[in-house]
Design an enzyme around this catalytic site. Structure first.
Site, mmCIF file in Angstrom:
data_model
loop_
_atom_site.group_PDB
_atom_site.id
_atom_site.type_symbol
_atom_site.label_atom_id
_atom_site.label_comp_id
_atom_site.label_asym_id
_atom_site.label_seq_id
_atom_site.Cartn_x
_atom_site.Cartn_y
_atom_site.Cartn_z
ATOM 1 N N ASP A 118 0.857 -1.187 0.000
ATOM 2 C CA ASP A 118 0.000 0.000 0.000
ATOM 3 C C ASP A 118 0.894 1.239 0.000
ATOM 4 O O ASP A 118 1.745 1.389 0.874
ATOM 5 C CB ASP A 118 -0.882 -0.014 1.248
ATOM 6 C CG ASP A 118 -2.000 1.013 1.189
ATOM 7 O OD1 ASP A 118 -1.764 2.114 0.639
ATOM 8 O OD2 ASP A 118 -3.092 0.737 1.711
ATOM 9 N N LYS A 122 -0.739 9.832 1.349
ATOM 10 C CA LYS A 122 -0.877 11.051 2.147
ATOM 11 C C LYS A 122 0.273 11.176 3.144
ATOM 12 O O LYS A 122 0.674 10.197 3.774
ATOM 13 C CB LYS A 122 -2.218 11.057 2.876
ATOM 14 C CG LYS A 122 -3.409 11.131 1.924
ATOM 15 C CD LYS A 122 -4.722 11.169 2.677
ATOM 16 C CE LYS A 122 -5.893 11.253 1.694
ATOM 17 N NZ LYS A 122 -7.202 11.266 2.384
ATOM 18 N N THR A 191 3.393 -11.247 -8.991
ATOM 19 C CA THR A 191 2.272 -11.286 -8.064
ATOM 20 C C THR A 191 0.982 -11.069 -8.860
ATOM 21 O O THR A 191 1.016 -10.731 -10.045
ATOM 22 C CB THR A 191 2.385 -10.182 -7.000
ATOM 23 O OG1 THR A 191 2.074 -8.912 -7.605
ATOM 24 C CG2 THR A 191 3.790 -10.110 -6.412
#
Length: 217
Positions: A118, A122, A191
């Site tokens: 991930d 931010k 993946t």
């Protein structure tokens, strides 16, 4: 990404506790006993549905693998692959990687894989990135001296941040590709996300980084 609730997941995981290892903190320092051999151990943090770990374990029976995934509804998909064809050199952990140093003893792991983590774009979420300095410190603690991290992503921002973070931590960047699928790198195992993103024309970035055994001059 919204995760679909799977009410059967915990029952399935509990039924196959020899594959998804419960209470991994009790195994710290004795993972080679879990596998029943002295082979090196590689882990993937954020293993997702497990395709990468499964294919790696199948291709390299001389190496033991552990996939770590915190989402139960996701790790059960990885488990289903192993129910169909169990691989003795692959185990799973359904826990948060923040507790990595509790699961493994110092120097117990030989390599860490980070694949399509991930990006947490931010700024206020920087500390959640798996290449943030606290995570790098945890990897170093469980890795053998001079251990390696192998990192892949399609996110340029995360890749650039990770290179900076690793360099600032004092790691050696031993391999770097800004376009993996158009490079001379051999033996790449993809993946699920990698196949999806590359089919859309996304560039795949890859780096191998090694912890220094001696302090920088």
């Amino acid at each position: 990404m919204r995760l679909r609730h799977k009410p059967y997941a915990m029952d399935r995981i509990n039924e196959y506790s020899h594959i998804v290892i419960g209470n991994p903190e009790e195994r710290a320092g004795s993972w080679k006993e879990v596998f029943g051999n002295e082979q090196p151990i590689h882990i993937e943090v954020g293993t997702g549905r497990g395709r990468f770990m499964y294919d790696m374990a199948k291709a390299n029976p001389h190496i033991n693998y552990i996939g770590i995934e915190k989402f139960t509804s996701v790790v059960v998909d990885a488990l289903d692959k192993l129910i169909e064809e169990e691989l003795p050199n692959l185990k799973l952990i359904n826990k948060d990687a923040e507790d990595l140093t509790v699961f493994f003893a110092k120097g117990e792991i030989d390599r860490v894989y980070l694949n399509f983590s991930d990006p947490w774009p931010k700024k206020r979420h920087t500390k959640r990135r798996l290449t943030y300095k606290t995570f790098l410190r945890n990897y170093e603690e469980v890795l053998v001296e001079g251990g390696e991290i192998h990192f892949k992503t399609d996110n340029q921002g995360l890749f650039e941040y990770s290179l900076m973070s690793m360099a600032e931590y004092g790691m050696l960047l031993t391999y770097l590709s800004l376009d993996l699928h158009n490079s001379d790198f051999e033996g790449n195992i993809m993946t699920e996300y990698e196949e999806k993103f590359s089919s859309k024309g996304h560039r795949i970035y890859r780096v191998e980084a090694k912890y220094r055994t001696e302090p920088m001059q």
